[in-house]
Design a protein around this motif. Structure first.
Motif, PDB file in Angstrom:
ATOM      1  N   TYR A 186       9.678  78.068 -72.383  1.00 51.67           N
ATOM      2  CA  TYR A 186      11.099  78.293 -72.076  1.00 51.67           C
ATOM      3  C   TYR A 186      11.300  79.694 -71.505  1.00 51.67           C
ATOM      4  N   ALA A 187      12.312  79.809 -70.660  1.00 54.03           N
ATOM      5  CA  ALA A 187      12.722  81.111 -70.129  1.00 54.03           C
ATOM      6  C   ALA A 187      14.161  80.995 -69.661  1.00 54.03           C
ATOM      7  N   SER A 188      14.789  82.129 -69.491  1.00 57.12           N
ATOM      8  CA  SER A 188      16.165  82.168 -68.999  1.00 57.12           C
ATOM      9  C   SER A 188      16.253  81.601 -67.586  1.00 57.12           C
ATOM     10  N   ASP A 189      17.426  81.082 -67.235  1.00 55.95           N
ATOM     11  CA  ASP A 189      17.637  80.661 -65.849  1.00 55.95           C
ATOM     12  C   ASP A 189      17.703  81.854 -64.907  1.00 55.95           C
ATOM     13  N   GLN A 190      17.686  83.063 -65.474  1.00 58.25           N
ATOM     14  CA  GLN A 190      17.642  84.295 -64.682  1.00 58.25           C
ATOM     15  C   GLN A 190      16.232  84.892 -64.626  1.00 58.25           C
ATOM     16  N   ALA A 191      15.268  84.260 -65.294  1.00 57.75           N
ATOM     17  CA  ALA A 191      13.915  84.823 -65.376  1.00 57.75           C
ATOM     18  C   ALA A 191      13.241  84.827 -64.016  1.00 57.75           C
ATOM     19  N   HIS A 192      12.284  85.707 -63.863  1.00 61.04           N
ATOM     20  CA  HIS A 192      11.528  85.810 -62.620  1.00 61.04           C
ATOM     21  C   HIS A 192      10.726  84.534 -62.370  1.00 61.04           C
ATOM     22  N   SER A 193      10.512  84.210 -61.116  1.00 63.10           N
ATOM     23  CA  SER A 193       9.783  82.984 -60.764  1.00 63.10           C
ATOM     24  C   SER A 193       8.347  83.000 -61.285  1.00 63.10           C
ATOM     25  N   SER A 194       7.827  84.175 -61.598  1.00 61.18           N
ATOM     26  CA  SER A 194       6.458  84.258 -62.103  1.00 61.18           C
ATOM     27  C   SER A 194       6.284  83.539 -63.440  1.00 61.18           C
ATOM     28  N   VAL A 195       7.375  83.395 -64.200  1.00 58.87           N
ATOM     29  CA  VAL A 195       7.285  82.677 -65.477  1.00 58.87           C
ATOM     30  C   VAL A 195       7.034  81.197 -65.206  1.00 58.87           C
ATOM     31  N   GLU A 196       7.782  80.657 -64.265  1.00 58.84           N
ATOM     32  CA  GLU A 196       7.575  79.255 -63.881  1.00 58.84           C
ATOM     33  C   GLU A 196       6.171  79.056 -63.313  1.00 58.84           C
ATOM     34  N   ARG A 197       5.720  80.036 -62.558  1.00 61.27           N
ATOM     35  CA  ARG A 197       4.377  79.943 -61.969  1.00 61.27           C
ATOM     36  C   ARG A 197       3.298  79.988 -63.054  1.00 61.27           C
ATOM     37  N   ALA A 198       3.527  80.781 -64.100  1.00 63.26           N
ATOM     38  CA  ALA A 198       2.571  80.821 -65.215  1.00 63.26           C
ATOM     39  C   ALA A 198       2.455  79.452 -65.869  1.00 63.26           C
ATOM     40  N   ALA A 199       3.604  78.780 -66.048  1.00 65.10           N
ATOM     41  CA  ALA A 199       3.581  77.438 -66.634  1.00 65.10           C
ATOM     42  C   ALA A 199       2.872  76.456 -65.710  1.00 65.10           C
ATOM     43  N   LEU A 200       3.059  76.629 -64.410  1.00 61.46           N
ATOM     44  CA  LEU A 200       2.375  75.762 -63.442  1.00 61.46           C
ATOM     45  C   LEU A 200       0.866  75.928 -63.553  1.00 61.46           C
ATOM     46  N   ILE A 201       0.401  77.181 -63.616  1.00 60.46           N
ATOM     47  CA  ILE A 201      -1.035  77.435 -63.752  1.00 60.46           C
ATOM     48  C   ILE A 201      -1.535  76.948 -65.106  1.00 60.46           C
ATOM     49  N   GLY A 202      -0.714  77.128 -66.141  1.00 64.56           N
ATOM     50  CA  GLY A 202      -1.102  76.712 -67.481  1.00 64.56           C
ATOM     51  C   GLY A 202      -0.960  75.228 -67.738  1.00 64.56           C
ATOM     52  N   ALA A 203      -0.452  74.477 -66.759  1.00 60.51           N
ATOM     53  CA  ALA A 203      -0.324  73.011 -66.834  1.00 60.51           C
ATOM     54  C   ALA A 203       0.534  72.573 -68.016  1.00 60.51           C
TER      55      ALA A 203
END
Length: 433
Positions: A186-203
Protein backbone atom coordinates in the motif's frame (compact mmCIF):
# COMPACT_ATOMS: atom_id res chain seq x y z
CA UNK A 1 48.74 9.18 -19.37
CA UNK A 2 51.30 8.89 -16.59
CA UNK A 3 51.15 10.40 -13.09
CA UNK A 4 52.91 13.60 -14.19
CA UNK A 5 50.43 14.28 -16.99
CA UNK A 6 47.56 13.29 -14.70
CA UNK A 7 48.62 16.02 -12.27
CA UNK A 8 48.65 18.57 -15.09
CA UNK A 9 45.38 17.49 -16.68
CA UNK A 10 43.71 17.07 -13.33
CA UNK A 11 44.38 20.71 -12.49
CA UNK A 12 42.99 21.72 -15.89
CA UNK A 13 39.82 19.71 -15.25
CA UNK A 14 39.38 21.18 -11.78
CA UNK A 15 39.68 24.65 -13.29
CA UNK A 16 37.16 23.75 -15.96
CA UNK A 17 34.63 22.43 -13.43
CA UNK A 18 35.13 25.45 -11.16
CA UNK A 19 34.63 27.84 -14.09
CA UNK A 20 31.58 25.89 -15.22
CA UNK A 21 29.91 26.18 -11.82
CA UNK A 22 30.92 29.81 -11.25
CA UNK A 23 29.48 30.91 -14.61
CA UNK A 24 26.68 28.38 -14.98
CA UNK A 25 23.97 31.04 -14.92
CA UNK A 26 25.23 32.27 -18.30
CA UNK A 27 24.40 28.96 -19.96
CA UNK A 28 21.00 28.13 -21.43
CA UNK A 29 19.38 25.82 -18.89
CA UNK A 30 17.69 23.41 -21.29
CA UNK A 31 19.65 22.40 -24.39
CA UNK A 32 18.41 23.55 -27.77
CA UNK A 33 18.95 20.20 -29.49
CA UNK A 34 16.80 17.53 -31.10
CA UNK A 35 16.85 13.80 -30.26
CA UNK A 36 19.80 12.12 -31.94
CA UNK A 37 21.87 15.32 -32.08
CA UNK A 38 25.02 13.68 -30.72
CA UNK A 39 25.58 10.67 -32.99
CA UNK A 40 26.55 12.67 -36.11
CA UNK A 41 29.11 14.59 -34.02
CA UNK A 42 31.18 11.55 -33.06
CA UNK A 43 32.73 8.67 -34.98
CA UNK A 44 30.81 5.47 -35.65
CA UNK A 45 33.46 3.36 -33.90
CA UNK A 46 36.03 3.78 -31.15
CA UNK A 47 39.41 5.03 -32.42
CA UNK A 48 42.05 2.43 -33.17
CA UNK A 49 44.88 4.75 -32.10
CA UNK A 50 45.05 6.91 -28.97
CA UNK A 51 43.84 10.50 -29.11
CA UNK A 52 45.33 13.36 -27.15
CA UNK A 53 43.78 14.80 -24.01
CA UNK A 54 43.57 18.15 -25.80
CA UNK A 55 41.35 16.65 -28.51
CA UNK A 56 39.08 14.99 -25.94
CA UNK A 57 38.97 18.11 -23.78
CA UNK A 58 37.92 20.46 -26.58
CA UNK A 59 35.06 18.11 -27.49
CA UNK A 60 33.50 18.69 -24.06
CA UNK A 61 32.30 22.13 -25.13
CA UNK A 62 31.79 21.14 -28.76
CA UNK A 63 29.83 17.91 -28.27
CA UNK A 64 28.79 17.38 -24.64
CA UNK A 65 27.82 20.77 -23.25
CA UNK A 66 25.37 21.62 -26.07
CA UNK A 67 23.28 18.66 -24.89
CA UNK A 68 23.57 19.14 -21.13
CA UNK A 69 20.66 20.24 -18.96
CA UNK A 70 22.25 22.42 -16.31
CA UNK A 71 20.72 21.16 -13.07
CA UNK A 72 22.74 23.52 -10.90
CA UNK A 73 21.78 26.66 -12.74
CA UNK A 74 19.86 29.20 -10.62
CA UNK A 75 17.33 29.21 -13.48
CA UNK A 76 16.66 25.45 -13.27
CA UNK A 77 13.18 24.90 -11.83
CA UNK A 78 12.34 21.33 -12.84
CA UNK A 79 12.01 18.45 -10.36
CA UNK A 80 13.43 18.62 -6.86
CA UNK A 81 16.93 20.09 -6.59
CA UNK A 82 20.13 18.12 -7.05
CA UNK A 83 22.69 18.92 -4.39
CA UNK A 84 26.38 19.48 -4.94
CA UNK A 85 29.33 21.20 -3.31
CA UNK A 86 33.05 21.48 -3.84
CA UNK A 87 33.88 19.25 -0.84
CA UNK A 88 31.61 16.53 -2.26
CA UNK A 89 33.23 16.81 -5.69
CA UNK A 90 36.67 16.45 -4.13
CA UNK A 91 35.50 13.39 -2.21
CA UNK A 92 34.19 11.86 -5.43
CA UNK A 93 37.59 12.45 -6.99
CA UNK A 94 39.21 10.57 -4.12
CA UNK A 95 36.62 7.81 -4.45
CA UNK A 96 37.50 7.36 -8.10
CA UNK A 97 41.20 7.44 -7.30
CA UNK A 98 40.98 4.75 -4.62
CA UNK A 99 38.76 2.75 -6.95
CA UNK A 100 37.74 0.06 -4.48
CA UNK A 101 34.71 -2.18 -5.00
CA UNK A 102 33.43 -2.36 -1.45
CA UNK A 103 31.05 -5.31 -1.49
CA UNK A 104 32.39 -6.67 1.80
CA UNK A 105 34.41 -5.58 4.79
CA UNK A 106 37.42 -7.51 3.50
CA UNK A 107 37.12 -5.87 0.06
CA UNK A 108 37.93 -2.55 1.75
CA UNK A 109 37.50 -2.19 5.51
CA UNK A 110 37.53 1.62 5.45
CA UNK A 111 34.83 1.72 2.76
CA UNK A 112 32.52 -0.40 4.92
CA UNK A 113 33.28 1.07 8.32
CA UNK A 114 33.15 4.73 7.28
CA UNK A 115 29.71 4.16 5.77
CA UNK A 116 28.44 2.58 8.97
CA UNK A 117 29.73 5.48 11.06
CA UNK A 118 28.55 8.18 8.64
CA UNK A 119 25.03 6.75 8.64
CA UNK A 120 25.11 6.83 12.44
CA UNK A 121 26.26 10.46 12.29
CA UNK A 122 23.46 11.34 9.89
CA UNK A 123 20.90 9.34 11.87
CA UNK A 124 21.83 11.27 15.01
CA UNK A 125 21.52 14.55 13.10
CA UNK A 126 17.86 13.81 12.33
CA UNK A 127 17.38 12.35 15.82
CA UNK A 128 16.44 8.85 14.71
CA UNK A 129 15.50 6.42 17.49
CA UNK A 130 18.45 4.42 18.81
CA UNK A 131 17.10 1.23 17.21
CA UNK A 132 17.99 2.55 13.75
CA UNK A 133 21.66 3.10 14.59
CA UNK A 134 24.40 0.52 14.31
CA UNK A 135 26.48 1.80 17.22
CA UNK A 136 28.86 -0.76 18.63
CA UNK A 137 26.35 -3.57 19.08
CA UNK A 138 23.01 -2.32 17.70
CA UNK A 139 20.57 -4.46 15.73
CA UNK A 140 19.81 -1.75 13.17
CA UNK A 141 21.97 0.44 11.02
CA UNK A 142 22.25 2.50 7.87
CA UNK A 143 23.37 1.95 4.30
CA UNK A 144 23.86 4.19 1.27
CA UNK A 145 21.69 3.21 -1.68
CA UNK A 146 21.82 4.77 -5.12
CA UNK A 147 18.35 6.31 -4.93
CA UNK A 148 15.15 6.39 -2.90
CA UNK A 149 13.66 4.08 -5.53
CA UNK A 150 16.26 1.46 -4.63
CA UNK A 151 15.59 1.91 -0.93
CA UNK A 152 11.85 1.38 -1.42
CA UNK A 153 12.49 -1.73 -3.52
CA UNK A 154 14.90 -3.15 -0.95
CA UNK A 155 12.40 -2.56 1.86
CA UNK A 156 9.54 -4.12 -0.09
CA UNK A 157 11.56 -7.22 -1.03
CA UNK A 158 12.74 -7.67 2.56
CA UNK A 159 9.17 -7.29 3.81
CA UNK A 160 7.95 -9.80 1.22
CA UNK A 161 10.52 -12.41 2.28
CA UNK A 162 9.81 -11.86 5.96
CA UNK A 163 6.04 -12.19 5.48
CA UNK A 164 6.27 -15.29 3.29
CA UNK A 165 8.41 -17.07 5.88
CA UNK A 166 6.10 -16.04 8.69
CA UNK A 167 2.95 -17.19 6.88
CA UNK A 168 4.60 -20.48 5.90
CA UNK A 169 5.51 -21.13 9.52
CA UNK A 170 1.88 -20.55 10.53
CA UNK A 171 0.28 -22.28 7.52
CA UNK A 172 2.76 -24.80 6.11
CA UNK A 173 0.14 -26.09 3.70
CA UNK A 174 0.40 -22.85 1.67
CA UNK A 175 3.00 -22.72 -1.07
CA UNK A 176 5.17 -19.67 -1.65
CA UNK A 177 3.31 -19.01 -4.90
CA UNK A 178 -0.06 -19.07 -3.14
CA UNK A 179 1.15 -16.62 -0.52
CA UNK A 180 2.70 -14.35 -3.16
CA UNK A 181 -0.62 -14.20 -4.97
CA UNK A 182 -2.32 -12.83 -1.86
CA UNK A 183 0.28 -10.28 -0.75
CA UNK A 184 -0.69 -6.61 -1.02
CA UNK A 185 1.43 -3.47 -0.62
CA UNK A 186 0.00 0.00 0.00
CA UNK A 187 0.98 3.62 -0.56
CA UNK A 188 -0.66 7.01 -0.74
CA UNK A 189 -2.29 8.13 -3.97
CA UNK A 190 0.31 10.92 -3.76
CA UNK A 191 3.28 8.53 -3.46
CA UNK A 192 6.08 8.56 -6.00
CA UNK A 193 5.73 6.20 -8.97
CA UNK A 194 8.81 4.33 -7.75
CA UNK A 195 6.67 2.66 -5.08
CA UNK A 196 4.40 1.18 -7.73
CA UNK A 197 7.47 0.17 -9.71
CA UNK A 198 8.90 -1.62 -6.66
CA UNK A 199 5.70 -3.65 -6.41
CA UNK A 200 5.92 -4.42 -10.12
CA UNK A 201 9.48 -5.72 -9.73
CA UNK A 202 8.51 -7.56 -6.55
CA UNK A 203 5.56 -9.23 -8.36
CA UNK A 204 3.02 -8.22 -5.72
CA UNK A 205 -0.23 -6.29 -5.80
CA UNK A 206 -0.22 -2.65 -4.75
CA UNK A 207 -3.15 -0.44 -3.83
CA UNK A 208 -3.41 3.33 -3.43
CA UNK A 209 -4.76 4.69 -0.16
CA UNK A 210 -6.78 7.89 -0.73
CA UNK A 211 -5.35 11.05 0.77
CA UNK A 212 -7.34 13.74 2.54
CA UNK A 213 -7.87 17.40 1.68
CA UNK A 214 -4.29 18.12 2.81
CA UNK A 215 -3.00 15.38 0.47
CA UNK A 216 -2.03 13.23 3.47
CA UNK A 217 -2.95 9.64 4.30
CA UNK A 218 -4.58 9.27 7.70
CA UNK A 219 -5.04 6.18 9.83
CA UNK A 220 -8.74 5.68 9.12
CA UNK A 221 -8.17 5.61 5.36
CA UNK A 222 -5.50 2.92 5.68
CA UNK A 223 -7.56 0.87 8.14
CA UNK A 224 -10.56 0.88 5.79
CA UNK A 225 -8.52 -0.52 2.90
CA UNK A 226 -6.82 -3.10 5.12
CA UNK A 227 -10.12 -4.35 6.54
CA UNK A 228 -11.58 -4.76 3.06
CA UNK A 229 -8.57 -6.66 1.77
CA UNK A 230 -8.26 -8.95 4.78
CA UNK A 231 -11.94 -9.81 4.44
CA UNK A 232 -11.22 -10.77 0.83
CA UNK A 233 -8.48 -13.17 1.95
CA UNK A 234 -5.56 -10.99 0.98
CA UNK A 235 -2.41 -10.51 3.08
CA UNK A 236 -1.35 -6.88 3.68
CA UNK A 237 2.42 -6.84 4.22
CA UNK A 238 3.93 -3.44 3.30
CA UNK A 239 3.00 0.23 3.55
CA UNK A 240 5.11 3.07 2.19
CA UNK A 241 4.45 6.33 4.01
CA UNK A 242 5.64 9.51 2.33
CA UNK A 243 7.04 12.58 4.05
CA UNK A 244 7.24 15.38 1.48
CA UNK A 245 5.31 14.05 -1.52
CA UNK A 246 6.55 14.81 -5.01
CA UNK A 247 3.47 16.71 -6.12
CA UNK A 248 3.01 19.08 -3.18
CA UNK A 249 5.33 18.17 -0.28
CA UNK A 250 2.53 16.78 1.89
CA UNK A 251 3.14 14.52 4.89
CA UNK A 252 1.41 11.26 5.73
CA UNK A 253 0.28 11.01 9.35
CA UNK A 254 2.83 8.65 10.86
CA UNK A 255 1.43 8.83 14.39
CA UNK A 256 -1.86 7.40 13.10
CA UNK A 257 -0.43 5.03 10.51
CA UNK A 258 2.42 3.56 12.53
CA UNK A 259 0.38 1.88 15.29
CA UNK A 260 -1.93 0.34 12.68
CA UNK A 261 1.02 -1.11 10.75
CA UNK A 262 2.57 -2.46 13.94
CA UNK A 263 -0.70 -4.04 15.06
CA UNK A 264 -1.30 -5.64 11.66
CA UNK A 265 2.34 -6.79 11.38
CA UNK A 266 2.84 -4.67 8.26
CA UNK A 267 6.30 -3.37 7.35
CA UNK A 268 6.18 0.43 7.33
CA UNK A 269 8.76 2.12 5.15
CA UNK A 270 9.12 5.90 5.20
CA UNK A 271 10.12 7.65 1.98
CA UNK A 272 11.35 11.16 2.85
CA UNK A 273 13.56 11.53 -0.21
CA UNK A 274 13.34 15.31 -0.42
CA UNK A 275 12.02 16.41 2.98
CA UNK A 276 14.31 14.27 5.12
CA UNK A 277 17.24 16.68 4.93
CA UNK A 278 15.15 19.34 6.71
CA UNK A 279 14.85 17.13 9.77
CA UNK A 280 18.38 18.10 10.82
CA UNK A 281 16.75 21.38 11.93
CA UNK A 282 15.01 20.93 15.31
CA UNK A 283 12.09 23.14 14.24
CA UNK A 284 11.22 20.66 11.45
CA UNK A 285 11.98 17.42 13.30
CA UNK A 286 8.33 17.09 14.42
CA UNK A 287 7.49 16.17 10.82
CA UNK A 288 9.28 12.88 11.48
CA UNK A 289 7.37 12.09 14.69
CA UNK A 290 6.11 8.52 14.39
CA UNK A 291 9.30 7.18 12.83
CA UNK A 292 9.60 5.00 15.92
CA UNK A 293 6.85 2.80 14.44
CA UNK A 294 8.69 2.31 11.13
CA UNK A 295 10.79 -0.64 10.03
CA UNK A 296 12.85 1.40 7.56
CA UNK A 297 13.44 5.04 6.73
CA UNK A 298 15.09 6.77 3.79
CA UNK A 299 16.03 10.22 2.54
CA UNK A 300 18.38 11.62 -0.10
CA UNK A 301 21.30 13.79 1.03
CA UNK A 302 21.93 14.23 -2.70
CA UNK A 303 18.76 16.33 -2.92
CA UNK A 304 19.36 18.96 -0.25
CA UNK A 305 22.43 18.29 1.90
CA UNK A 306 25.16 19.42 -0.51
CA UNK A 307 26.19 15.85 -1.35
CA UNK A 308 26.23 15.16 -5.08
CA UNK A 309 24.41 12.22 -6.64
CA UNK A 310 24.30 9.38 -5.76
CA UNK A 311 23.82 9.21 -2.01
CA UNK A 312 20.50 7.91 -0.67
CA UNK A 313 20.58 7.14 3.06
CA UNK A 314 18.52 4.21 4.31
CA UNK A 315 18.13 2.88 7.85
CA UNK A 316 16.51 -0.28 9.19
CA UNK A 317 15.59 -1.28 12.72
CA UNK A 318 16.67 -4.87 12.19
CA UNK A 319 19.42 -5.38 9.66
CA UNK A 320 18.77 -9.12 9.94
CA UNK A 321 15.58 -8.50 7.93
CA UNK A 322 17.64 -7.28 4.96
CA UNK A 323 20.41 -9.82 5.34
CA UNK A 324 17.86 -12.61 5.68
CA UNK A 325 16.32 -11.62 2.36
CA UNK A 326 19.46 -11.12 0.27
CA UNK A 327 22.28 -13.14 1.84
CA UNK A 328 24.19 -15.55 -0.39
CA UNK A 329 27.67 -16.77 0.56
CA UNK A 330 29.63 -18.20 -2.39
CA UNK A 331 33.09 -19.35 -1.41
CA UNK A 332 34.85 -16.63 -3.41
CA UNK A 333 33.15 -13.86 -1.37
CA UNK A 334 33.72 -15.32 2.09
CA UNK A 335 36.30 -13.92 4.49
CA UNK A 336 37.59 -14.69 7.98
CA UNK A 337 35.76 -11.90 9.81
CA UNK A 338 32.25 -12.28 8.37
CA UNK A 339 30.88 -14.33 11.26
CA UNK A 340 32.58 -12.30 13.98
CA UNK A 341 29.57 -10.05 14.50
CA UNK A 342 31.89 -7.04 14.34
CA UNK A 343 31.67 -6.29 10.60
CA UNK A 344 29.03 -5.49 8.01
CA UNK A 345 29.03 -6.85 4.47
CA UNK A 346 26.90 -4.36 2.57
CA UNK A 347 26.41 -6.68 -0.38
CA UNK A 348 23.62 -8.23 1.70
CA UNK A 349 21.85 -4.86 2.01
CA UNK A 350 21.40 -4.07 -1.68
CA UNK A 351 20.61 -5.36 -5.19
CA UNK A 352 24.08 -5.00 -6.79
CA UNK A 353 27.16 -6.77 -5.53
CA UNK A 354 29.73 -4.00 -6.02
CA UNK A 355 29.53 -0.55 -4.47
CA UNK A 356 31.48 2.70 -4.57
CA UNK A 357 33.13 4.47 -1.65
CA UNK A 358 30.19 6.90 -1.42
CA UNK A 359 30.52 7.60 2.29
CA UNK A 360 33.57 9.76 1.54
CA UNK A 361 31.17 12.42 0.23
CA UNK A 362 29.26 12.45 3.50
CA UNK A 363 32.47 12.52 5.52
CA UNK A 364 33.85 15.51 3.62
CA UNK A 365 30.58 17.48 3.60
CA UNK A 366 29.60 16.84 7.23
CA UNK A 367 33.05 17.82 8.45
CA UNK A 368 33.59 20.85 6.22
CA UNK A 369 30.14 22.39 6.68
CA UNK A 370 29.29 21.08 10.14
CA UNK A 371 25.75 20.54 11.37
CA UNK A 372 25.24 24.29 11.86
CA UNK A 373 26.33 25.12 8.34
CA UNK A 374 23.98 22.54 6.84
CA UNK A 375 21.12 23.72 9.04
CA UNK A 376 21.59 27.28 7.82
CA UNK A 377 21.61 26.01 4.22
CA UNK A 378 18.22 24.37 4.77
CA UNK A 379 16.78 27.33 6.67
CA UNK A 380 17.83 29.77 3.97
CA UNK A 381 15.97 27.80 1.32
CA UNK A 382 12.84 27.58 3.45
CA UNK A 383 12.96 31.31 4.17
CA UNK A 384 13.14 31.93 0.44
CA UNK A 385 10.15 29.68 -0.20
CA UNK A 386 8.02 31.60 2.28
CA UNK A 387 9.23 34.87 0.78
CA UNK A 388 8.09 33.65 -2.63
CA UNK A 389 4.80 32.46 -1.16
CA UNK A 390 4.24 35.98 0.23
CA UNK A 391 4.88 37.51 -3.19
CA UNK A 392 2.43 35.13 -4.84
CA UNK A 393 -0.28 35.92 -2.29
CA UNK A 394 0.12 39.63 -3.02
CA UNK A 395 -0.81 39.04 -6.67
CA UNK A 396 -4.55 38.54 -7.14
CA UNK A 397 -3.99 36.56 -10.33
CA UNK A 398 -2.46 33.60 -8.50
CA UNK A 399 -3.32 31.33 -5.59
CA UNK A 400 -1.39 28.94 -3.36
CA UNK A 401 -2.83 25.44 -3.75
CA UNK A 402 -0.98 23.51 -1.02
CA UNK A 403 0.48 24.41 2.34
CA UNK A 404 4.07 25.63 2.08
CA UNK A 405 6.00 23.62 4.66
CA UNK A 406 9.54 23.41 3.33
CA UNK A 407 11.06 24.59 0.06
CA UNK A 408 8.29 23.71 -2.39
CA UNK A 409 5.68 26.32 -3.32
CA UNK A 410 2.67 25.07 -5.29
CA UNK A 411 0.79 27.91 -6.95
CA UNK A 412 -1.50 28.29 -9.93
CA UNK A 413 -3.17 30.86 -12.09
CA UNK A 414 -6.72 31.72 -11.09
CA UNK A 415 -9.28 31.12 -13.82
CA UNK A 416 -12.78 32.38 -14.54
CA UNK A 417 -15.11 29.83 -16.09
CA UNK A 418 -17.97 31.04 -18.27
CA UNK A 419 -20.89 28.64 -17.74
CA UNK A 420 -22.75 29.81 -20.83
CA UNK A 421 -19.84 29.57 -23.22
CA UNK A 422 -18.20 26.66 -21.39
CA UNK A 423 -14.69 27.99 -21.80
CA UNK A 424 -11.96 29.15 -19.48
CA UNK A 425 -11.26 32.86 -19.58
CA UNK A 426 -7.79 33.36 -18.15
CA UNK A 427 -6.99 36.86 -16.93
CA UNK A 428 -4.28 38.36 -19.05
CA UNK A 429 -0.74 38.38 -17.69
CA UNK A 430 0.46 41.16 -19.91
CA UNK A 431 0.29 43.76 -17.11
CA UNK A 432 2.32 43.33 -13.98
CA UNK A 433 5.64 41.66 -13.35
Amino acid sequence: MDAAEFRKRGKEMVDYVADYLEKIEKRQVFPDVEPGYLRPLIADCAPQDPESFEDVFKDIEKIIMPGVTHWHSPYFFAYFPAASSFPALLADMLCGGIGCVGFSWAASPACTELETVMLDWLGKMVNLPEEFLAGKDGQGGGVIQGSASEATLIALLAARTKTIRQVQSEKPELTEAEIMGRLVAYASDQAHSSVERAALIGAVKIKSVPSDEAFSVCGSALKKVLDEDKAAGLIPFFFCATLGTTSCCSFDKLLELGPICNKENIWMHIDAAYAGSAFICPEFRHLLNGVEFADSFNFNPHKWLLVNFDCSAMWVKKRSDLIGAFKLEPLYLQHHHQESGLVTDYRHWQIPLGRRFRSLKLWFVLRMYGVKGLQEHIRKHIRLSHQFEHLVLQDERFEICAEVVLGLVCFRLKVKISQSAKFIDVETLSNGN
